[in-house]
Scaffold this motif. Structure first.
Motif, mmCIF file in Angstrom:
data_model
loop_
_atom_site.group_PDB
_atom_site.id
_atom_site.type_symbol
_atom_site.label_atom_id
_atom_site.label_comp_id
_atom_site.label_asym_id
_atom_site.label_seq_id
_atom_site.Cartn_x
_atom_site.Cartn_y
_atom_site.Cartn_z
ATOM 1 N N ALA A 50 -9.918 -20.068 -17.538
ATOM 2 C CA ALA A 50 -10.949 -19.477 -16.685
ATOM 3 C C ALA A 50 -10.403 -19.108 -15.300
ATOM 4 N N LEU A 51 -9.237 -19.609 -14.948
ATOM 5 C CA LEU A 51 -8.669 -19.295 -13.633
ATOM 6 C C LEU A 51 -8.275 -17.823 -13.559
ATOM 7 N N THR A 52 -8.686 -17.158 -12.477
ATOM 8 C CA THR A 52 -8.367 -15.743 -12.332
ATOM 9 C C THR A 52 -7.566 -15.428 -11.075
ATOM 10 N N ASP A 53 -7.670 -16.252 -10.079
ATOM 11 C CA ASP A 53 -7.024 -15.930 -8.791
ATOM 12 C C ASP A 53 -5.814 -16.814 -8.504
ATOM 13 N N VAL A 54 -4.968 -17.004 -9.491
ATOM 14 C CA VAL A 54 -3.742 -17.777 -9.299
ATOM 15 C C VAL A 54 -2.671 -16.809 -8.790
ATOM 16 N N SER A 55 -2.199 -17.058 -7.573
ATOM 17 C CA SER A 55 -1.156 -16.183 -7.024
ATOM 18 C C SER A 55 -0.120 -17.038 -6.316
ATOM 19 N N ILE A 56 1.110 -16.553 -6.393
ATOM 20 C CA ILE A 56 2.233 -17.249 -5.772
ATOM 21 C C ILE A 56 2.905 -16.272 -4.825
ATOM 22 N N SER A 57 3.010 -16.658 -3.571
ATOM 23 C CA SER A 57 3.643 -15.815 -2.569
ATOM 24 C C SER A 57 5.101 -16.232 -2.430
ATOM 25 N N VAL A 58 6.008 -15.256 -2.565
ATOM 26 C CA VAL A 58 7.440 -15.540 -2.483
ATOM 27 C C VAL A 58 8.093 -14.607 -1.477
ATOM 28 N N ARG A 59 9.185 -15.053 -0.898
ATOM 29 C CA ARG A 59 9.931 -14.227 0.044
ATOM 30 C C ARG A 59 10.720 -13.183 -0.727
ATOM 31 N N THR A 60 10.674 -11.953 -0.223
ATOM 32 C CA THR A 60 11.390 -10.868 -0.878
ATOM 33 C C THR A 60 12.157 -10.047 0.154
ATOM 34 N N SER A 61 13.039 -9.219 -0.342
ATOM 35 C CA SER A 61 13.776 -8.312 0.538
ATOM 36 C C SER A 61 12.936 -7.063 0.784
ATOM 37 N N VAL B 25 2.621 -12.807 -8.930
ATOM 38 C CA VAL B 25 3.681 -13.117 -7.981
ATOM 39 C C VAL B 25 3.606 -12.039 -6.906
ATOM 40 N N VAL B 26 3.290 -12.455 -5.679
ATOM 41 C CA VAL B 26 3.048 -11.533 -4.582
ATOM 42 C C VAL B 26 4.221 -11.569 -3.617
ATOM 43 N N ALA B 27 4.663 -10.389 -3.190
ATOM 44 C CA ALA B 27 5.781 -10.301 -2.250
ATOM 45 C C ALA B 27 5.298 -10.595 -0.842
ATOM 46 N N ALA B 28 5.992 -11.476 -0.192
ATOM 47 C CA ALA B 28 5.713 -11.797 1.209
ATOM 48 C C ALA B 28 6.935 -11.387 2.011
ATOM 49 N N TYR B 29 7.073 -10.073 2.214
ATOM 50 C CA TYR B 29 8.254 -9.551 2.916
ATOM 51 C C TYR B 29 8.183 -9.957 4.376
ATOM 52 N N GLN B 30 9.266 -10.527 4.848
ATOM 53 C CA GLN B 30 9.391 -10.894 6.256
ATOM 54 C C GLN B 30 10.601 -10.157 6.807
ATOM 55 N N PRO B 31 10.360 -9.199 7.703
ATOM 56 C CA PRO B 31 11.504 -8.458 8.222
ATOM 57 C C PRO B 31 12.444 -9.373 8.987
ATOM 58 N N ALA B 32 13.706 -9.058 8.852
ATOM 59 C CA ALA B 32 14.716 -9.865 9.536
ATOM 60 C C ALA B 32 14.626 -9.620 11.030
ATOM 61 N N THR B 33 14.697 -10.661 11.792
ATOM 62 C CA THR B 33 14.686 -10.525 13.238
ATOM 63 C C THR B 33 16.117 -10.405 13.729
ATOM 64 N N THR B 34 16.303 -9.517 14.674
ATOM 65 C CA THR B 34 17.640 -9.292 15.209
ATOM 66 C C THR B 34 17.885 -10.292 16.324
ATOM 67 N N VAL B 35 18.954 -11.009 16.203
ATOM 68 C CA VAL B 35 19.314 -12.007 17.195
ATOM 69 C C VAL B 35 20.628 -11.575 17.823
ATOM 70 N N THR B 36 20.623 -11.460 19.142
ATOM 71 C CA THR B 36 21.835 -11.077 19.843
ATOM 72 C C THR B 36 22.316 -12.275 20.642
ATOM 73 N N PHE B 37 23.549 -12.624 20.421
ATOM 74 C CA PHE B 37 24.144 -13.726 21.145
ATOM 75 C C PHE B 37 24.981 -13.169 22.286
ATOM 76 N N VAL B 38 24.705 -13.607 23.482
ATOM 77 C CA VAL B 38 25.479 -13.188 24.640
ATOM 78 C C VAL B 38 26.303 -14.383 25.074
ATOM 79 N N THR B 39 27.580 -14.197 25.067
ATOM 80 C CA THR B 39 28.459 -15.279 25.498
ATOM 81 C C THR B 39 29.326 -14.778 26.628
ATOM 82 N N GLN B 40 29.548 -15.630 27.561
ATOM 83 C CA GLN B 40 30.444 -15.294 28.658
ATOM 84 C C GLN B 40 31.824 -15.794 28.293
#
Length: 186
Positions: free
Chosen positions: A67-78, A140-155
């Motif tokens: 009887a279950l109809t709303d079974v969904s799984i959110s996964v990380r995708t590219s 199975v639902v895609a949960a796309y998370q855009p990659a965040t750009t990280v800039t490292f500044v080193t002296q």
């Protein structure tokens, strides 16, 4: 289960040598303490909660699952929709519980290809006692998370020199000073 001794959760008394030299090193038993007895009691309660009692209860669980109809799984995708990893039986059991279904043991879920690796709708068979099987459909639902750009500044810092390197630098400096003064270097 240990042959001719008992099943998991039983408290039995054995000879010291058998327990110390065979059961404990092979992780077939633990020493009976108050803490271990409490742990066994909670494990038994959890097993009884998941256990299906009789044929009528198995049919009732089957009806709940189908009887279950709303079974969904959110996964990380590219970006392209490809899943990182896969959806396992453990994930499916948690999604069924979250959708309002009964609590299932992950070993009762039968996956056709081992694990779900694509986004979209899928179904699995849930094996219940008394040869009763239920089919559960899930998304199975895609949960796309855009990659965040990280800039490292080193002296840039001058490298730390240890004592032998410092000494070497001083000797070279003296060598060049003597060359400039036209002195012979030994």
């Amino acid at each position: 289960a240990v042959e001719n001794l008992g099943v998991p959760g039983d408290i039995v008394e054995v000879k010291n040598g058998y327990g110390r030299n065979y059961l404990l090193p092979r992780n077939l038993a633990i020493v009976a303490t108050r803490g271990a007895e409490k742990q066994i009691a909670t494990m038994k309660r959890a097993q009884e909660e998941r256990a299906i009692r009789d044929l009528d209860h198995a049919r009732e669980v089957k009806e709940q699952l189908e009887a279950l109809t709303d079974v969904s799984i959110s996964v990380r995708t590219s970006e392209k929709g490809k899943i990182f990893g896969s959806v396992s039986a453990d994930n499916i059991a948690a999604a069924i519980k979250a959708a309002g279904g009964p609590k299932l043991d992950k070993r009762s879920i039968e996956l056709q290809q081992g694990a779900v690796k694509t986004v979209g709708s899928s179904s699995v068979n849930v094996k219940l006692p008394s040869d009763i099987a239920a089919t559960v459909h899930f998304q199975v639902v895609a949960a796309y998370q855009p990659a965040t750009t990280v800039t490292f500044v080193t002296q840039r810092q001058p490298p730390k020199t240890s004592y032998p390197q410092r000494r070497l630098v001083l000797l070279l400096h003296i060598y060049f000073e003597r060359l400039m003064q036209n002195q012979t270097v030994i």
